[in-house]
Design an enzyme around this catalytic site. Structure first.
Site, PDB file in Angstrom:
ATOM      1  CD  GLU A 141       3.328   2.842  -6.846  1.00 24.82           C
ATOM      2  OE1 GLU A 141       3.173   1.743  -6.289  1.00 24.82           O
ATOM      3  OE2 GLU A 141       3.183   3.928  -6.250  1.00 24.82           O
ATOM      4  NE  ARG A 195      -0.151  -1.798   2.557  1.00 30.23           N
ATOM      5  CZ  ARG A 195      -0.342  -2.305   1.332  1.00 30.23           C
ATOM      6  NH1 ARG A 195       0.647  -2.299   0.457  1.00 30.23           N
ATOM      7  NH2 ARG A 195      -1.494  -2.839   0.986  1.00 30.23           N
ATOM      8  CE1 TYR A 221      -5.912   3.344  -0.632  1.00 26.15           C
ATOM      9  CE2 TYR A 221      -6.770   1.166  -1.132  1.00 26.15           C
ATOM     10  CZ  TYR A 221      -6.009   2.260  -1.488  1.00 26.15           C
ATOM     11  OH  TYR A 221      -5.334   2.262  -2.675  1.00 26.15           O
ATOM     12  CG  LEU A 247       1.398   1.051  -1.485  1.00 21.78           C
ATOM     13  CD1 LEU A 247       0.961   2.109  -0.490  1.00 21.78           C
ATOM     14  CD2 LEU A 247       0.219   0.231  -1.933  1.00 21.78           C
ATOM     15  NE  ARG A 260     -13.697  21.422   3.537  1.00 24.95           N
ATOM     16  CZ  ARG A 260     -12.775  22.347   3.240  1.00 24.95           C
ATOM     17  NH1 ARG A 260     -12.785  23.515   3.851  1.00 24.95           N
ATOM     18  NH2 ARG A 260     -11.844  22.099   2.333  1.00 24.95           N
ATOM     19  CG  HIS A 308      -7.446  22.836   5.442  1.00 27.65           C
ATOM     20  ND1 HIS A 308      -8.605  23.520   5.210  1.00 27.65           N
ATOM     21  CD2 HIS A 308      -6.936  22.533   4.229  1.00 27.65           C
ATOM     22  CE1 HIS A 308      -8.806  23.649   3.905  1.00 27.65           C
ATOM     23  NE2 HIS A 308      -7.801  23.043   3.277  1.00 27.65           N
ATOM     24  CE  LYS A 332      -3.690  -0.308  -0.065  1.00 30.04           C
ATOM     25  NZ  LYS A 332      -3.617  -0.135  -1.517  1.00 30.04           N
TER      26      LYS A 332
HETATM   27  C1  LIG Z   1      -0.239   2.585  -6.216  1.00 31.76           C
HETATM   28  C2  LIG Z   1      -0.207   1.148  -5.831  1.00 31.76           C
HETATM   29  N1  LIG Z   1       0.931   0.453  -5.974  1.00 31.76           N
HETATM   30  C3  LIG Z   1       1.013  -0.845  -5.657  1.00 31.76           C
HETATM   31  C4  LIG Z   1      -0.082  -1.535  -5.176  1.00 31.76           C
HETATM   32  C5  LIG Z   1       0.043  -2.977  -4.823  1.00 31.76           C
HETATM   33  O1  LIG Z   1       0.004  -3.132  -3.431  1.00 31.76           O
HETATM   34  P1  LIG Z   1      -0.476  -4.503  -2.773  1.00 31.76           P
HETATM   35  O2  LIG Z   1       0.443  -5.563  -3.296  1.00 31.76           O
HETATM   36  O3  LIG Z   1      -0.310  -4.284  -1.314  1.00 31.76           O
HETATM   37  O4  LIG Z   1      -1.889  -4.717  -3.195  1.00 31.76           O
HETATM   38  C6  LIG Z   1      -1.297  -0.858  -4.990  1.00 31.76           C
HETATM   39  C7  LIG Z   1      -2.456  -1.557  -4.458  1.00 31.76           C
HETATM   40  O5  LIG Z   1      -3.526  -1.032  -4.346  1.00 31.76           O
HETATM   41  C8  LIG Z   1      -1.355   0.519  -5.322  1.00 31.76           C
HETATM   42  O6  LIG Z   1      -2.499   1.213  -5.164  1.00 31.76           O
END
Ligand SMILES: Cc1ncc(COP(=O)(O)O)c(C=O)c1O
Length: 287
Positions: free
Chosen positions: A180, A52, A33, A204, A100, A102, A148
């Site tokens: 983070e 991304r 997403y 991320l 379904r 895996h 993501k």
């Molecule tokens: C785990 C995580 N880290 C960092 C971010 C920040 O990413 P972005 O700047 O692309 O929104 C997000 C955004 O949803 C996130 O879910």
């Protein structure tokens, strides 16, 4: 105006929009997403979000045959149809619908969903002056959080813990290292140096994170991409977080302990002005 959603090529009322119960996103979180900020009707950092998304689809070997141009047009059609000037665009692409099992299905077309939700970015500008509190939580997520995916239960539980504690965000700890936030990237400033965890598989690579690095470097500030500990964060001169929905917010308390004076610091405040100036430059939006 009714809220509208995009599902596999069709824009329809959100209330009627649905996917098959055997969508692999639902059953396996086999989906990626993006969340994009839309200000004054324009998508911020569209190309980095698209890049991304493509990378994440490639990491999971999800085929998605739509070209960038038509996809961008569909996203803009949905935004225009919803009629919001300031909103968040949510994009979700799953491997598709299949019995379904895996292992990947032999042939399944990706399911593409987009929704739009009104969002008040002015509150984020106001929060530059007040700052927010964070708590810490153990990082219980899988080992490829650079992708993501919609498999966000670790993030969800951490965010809920923050809400329950009256905090804005939870910073995720691996041992003593701050990785983070549950939906944001984490930063500290010490002796004029801006420090954030390096990209790789453990965080991320945030779009707002990358923009912040570019802006800071353009302003001749030193950015260090290296792991930092919770002790370093608590002893920092300043701290802040970044994300699409919070392009920059000062962090003034961690686990109840004030950072420095307990007020937003001067470098974060300056960066905040630069971040919103860049938003205005790209979109024409003004607070
Ligand atoms: C785990 C995580 N880290 C960092 C971010 C920040 O990413 P972005 O700047 O692309 O929104 C997000 C955004 O949803 C996130 O879910």
């Amino acid at each position: 105006m009714p809220q509208l959603a995009y599902v596999n090529g069709r824009i329809q009322p959100l209330a009627d929009a649905s996917l098959h119960v055997e969508d692999r996103g639902t059953q396996f979180a086999d989906a990626v997403y993006e969340v994009c900020a839309v200000l004054a009707g324009r998508i911020l950092d569209w190309q980095p979000h698209l890049d991304r998304l493509r990378r994440n689809l490639a990491e999971l070997s999800i085929d998605w045959p739509m070209a960038d141009g038509p996809f961008g047009l569909q996203a803009r059609r949905l935004i225009a149809a919803n009629g919001h000037e300031d909103c968040l665009l949510y994009i979700q692409i799953s491997r598709g619908t299949a019995r379904r099992d895996h292992a990947f299905p032999g042939a399944a077309a990706a399911n593409v969903v987009m929704t739009v939700r009104r969002f008040d970015f002015r509150q984020r500008v106001a929060q530059l002056a007040s700052g927010v509190a964070v708590i810490t939580q153990p990082d219980t997520r899988w080992r490829r959080v650079d992708i993501k995916t919609t498999g966000l239960l670790g993030n969800v539980l951490a965010k809920q813990a923050a809400r329950a504690a009256g905090a804005f965000e939870a910073w995720l700890l691996h041992g003593e290292t701050v990785r983070e936030g549950s939906s944001t990237n984490a930063w500290i400033i010490k002796d004029g140096r801006i420090i954030t965890h390096p990209t790789g598989t453990e965080i991320l690579p945030g779009i707002a994170r990358n923009s912040l690095i570019n802006l800071a470097q353009a302003a001749q500030l030193v950015v260090e991409e290296r792991p930092f500990t919770l002790a370093e964060a608590k002893a920092a001169d300043e701290a802040f977080l970044t994300s699409t929905t919070a392009p920059i917010l000062p962090v003034i308390r961690i686990d109840g302990q004030a950072i420095a004076s307990g007020r937003p610091g001067p470098i974060t405040t300056r960066l905040g002005e630069q971040v919103w100036a860049e938003v205005a430059r790209q979109t024409g939006w003004r607070a």
